[in-house]
Motif scaffolding. Structure first.
Motif, mmCIF file in Angstrom:
data_model
loop_
_atom_site.group_PDB
_atom_site.id
_atom_site.type_symbol
_atom_site.label_atom_id
_atom_site.label_comp_id
_atom_site.label_asym_id
_atom_site.label_seq_id
_atom_site.Cartn_x
_atom_site.Cartn_y
_atom_site.Cartn_z
ATOM 1 N N UNK A 13 0.585 -1.409 -0.207
ATOM 2 C CA UNK A 13 0.293 0.831 0.152
ATOM 3 C C UNK A 13 0.943 1.227 0.473
ATOM 4 N N UNK A 14 1.700 0.947 0.493
ATOM 5 C CA UNK A 14 2.307 2.534 1.048
ATOM 6 C C UNK A 14 3.240 2.610 -0.476
ATOM 7 N N UNK A 15 4.086 1.450 -0.821
ATOM 8 C CA UNK A 15 4.806 1.616 -2.461
ATOM 9 C C UNK A 15 3.440 2.139 -3.615
ATOM 10 N N UNK A 16 2.728 1.699 -3.550
ATOM 11 C CA UNK A 16 1.275 2.166 -4.572
ATOM 12 C C UNK A 16 1.069 3.093 -4.019
ATOM 13 N N UNK A 17 0.981 3.475 -3.347
ATOM 14 C CA UNK A 17 0.190 5.343 -2.425
ATOM 15 C C UNK A 17 1.302 6.225 -3.328
ATOM 16 N N UNK A 18 3.140 6.369 -2.672
ATOM 17 C CA UNK A 18 3.895 6.912 -2.792
ATOM 18 C C UNK A 18 3.875 6.597 -4.606
ATOM 19 N N UNK A 19 4.378 5.153 -5.328
ATOM 20 C CA UNK A 19 4.344 5.588 -7.085
ATOM 21 C C UNK A 19 2.893 6.751 -7.538
ATOM 22 N N UNK A 35 5.632 9.337 0.202
ATOM 23 C CA UNK A 35 7.364 9.946 0.713
ATOM 24 C C UNK A 35 7.598 11.381 -0.570
ATOM 25 N N UNK A 36 8.303 11.508 -0.607
ATOM 26 C CA UNK A 36 8.778 13.231 -1.503
ATOM 27 C C UNK A 36 9.393 12.824 -2.101
ATOM 28 N N UNK A 37 10.262 11.510 -2.564
ATOM 29 C CA UNK A 37 10.699 11.250 -3.237
ATOM 30 C C UNK A 37 11.303 9.230 -3.467
ATOM 31 N N UNK A 38 11.998 9.254 -5.076
ATOM 32 C CA UNK A 38 12.457 7.791 -5.005
ATOM 33 C C UNK A 38 13.630 7.707 -3.509
ATOM 34 N N UNK A 39 14.753 8.307 -3.518
ATOM 35 C CA UNK A 39 15.439 7.865 -2.212
ATOM 36 C C UNK A 39 14.825 8.565 -1.157
ATOM 37 N N UNK A 40 13.285 9.149 -0.223
ATOM 38 C CA UNK A 40 12.947 8.660 0.830
ATOM 39 C C UNK A 40 12.452 7.435 0.585
ATOM 40 N N UNK A 41 11.384 6.976 -0.363
ATOM 41 C CA UNK A 41 10.834 5.768 -0.855
ATOM 42 C C UNK A 41 11.255 4.641 0.126
ATOM 43 N N UNK A 42 12.805 4.332 -0.556
ATOM 44 C CA UNK A 42 13.432 3.549 -0.414
ATOM 45 C C UNK A 42 13.767 2.648 0.234
ATOM 46 N N UNK A 43 14.404 4.183 1.103
ATOM 47 C CA UNK A 43 14.852 3.828 2.124
ATOM 48 C C UNK A 43 14.363 3.554 3.617
ATOM 49 N N UNK A 68 4.169 18.294 5.614
ATOM 50 C CA UNK A 68 5.888 16.815 6.153
ATOM 51 C C UNK A 68 4.356 15.446 6.058
ATOM 52 N N UNK A 69 5.389 14.515 5.661
ATOM 53 C CA UNK A 69 4.985 13.230 4.736
ATOM 54 C C UNK A 69 6.173 12.755 5.264
#
Length: 208
Positions: free
Chosen positions: A17-23, A59-67, A122-123
């Motif tokens: 769900x977090x991946x889907x919403x962030x993407x 998340x803000x960007x891919x790096x934020x999401x990846x970490x 914030x997010x």
């Protein structure tokens, strides 16, 4: 993946769900304003309370999401399995409550502090991720973490440094990161885990 869904269904759902919403918001940035935490709006419009949860799914960007997702993958899935070992099927519920309650509680200090600041947003899932990480540390304090994926460090030492840095960075508030959410997420994770498993503290001490 099928095995994860069977053994750790809550962690699997949160992860996907977090991946889907962030993407989704990466491709539709107009949704950031609707989903990010905005204390100014929350204090003035009860219909915006959903932001406390929605902001933890983007998340803000891919790096934020990846970490955050790498951290969750290595500690969230094993933690849910631990809870199930301790409590049977009820462990899945405990894990879900740990994640969701810490998401809410970690944002409360920020909401109160920034309630009159219309420019503050914030997010990210960092509050809940910190709760998961510190809950895991109670059971496995000497497991070796790769700080920044490189520097080897025992989990308990990382916890001490993390708390110290978060307190210092929250007071400085110069990098645009919600360090209060990190700190209160970590503390919430410890408190909730001890409420569910009071023996975890003596177990933690016995590992040294």
């Amino acid at each position: 993946m099928i095995q994860n869904l069977y053994n750790t269904p809550v962690a699997s759902i949160i992860f996907v769900l977090t991946l889907a919403c962030s993407i989704f918001v990466f491709s539709n940035p107009q949704w950031y304003g609707k989903l990010m935490l905005h204390p100014y709006s929350i204090f003035r419009d009860r219909s915006r309370y959903y932001m406390v949860l929605s902001s933890g799914l983007i998340h803000k960007d891919w790096m934020h999401l990846l970490f955050n997702m790498v951290t969750f993958y290595y500690f969230g899935f094993p933690l849910e399995e631990m809870f199930v070992q301790f409590s049977g099927p009820l462990g899945h519920l405990y894990f879900a409550l740990l994640y969701l309650v810490s998401m809410v509680l970690s944002d409360i200090p920020t909401i109160i502090q920034q309630k009159n600041n219309p420019g503050y947003y914030s997010l990210g899932a960092s509050g809940s991720i910190c709760a998961v990480l510190f809950s895991f540390i109670l059971f496995e304090p000497k497991v070796e973490l790769g700080v920044f994926m490189i520097i080897p460090m025992p989990a308990y030492l990382f916890a001490v440094l993390f708390v110290g840095y978060s307190i210092w960075a929250a007071k400085k508030s110069a990098d645009g990161i919600n360090h209060d959410a990190h700190l209160f997420g970590a503390l919430t994770g410890v408190v909730l885990t001890l409420l569910a498993y009071p023996w975890a503290f003596s177990h933690f001490l016995s590992r040294f």
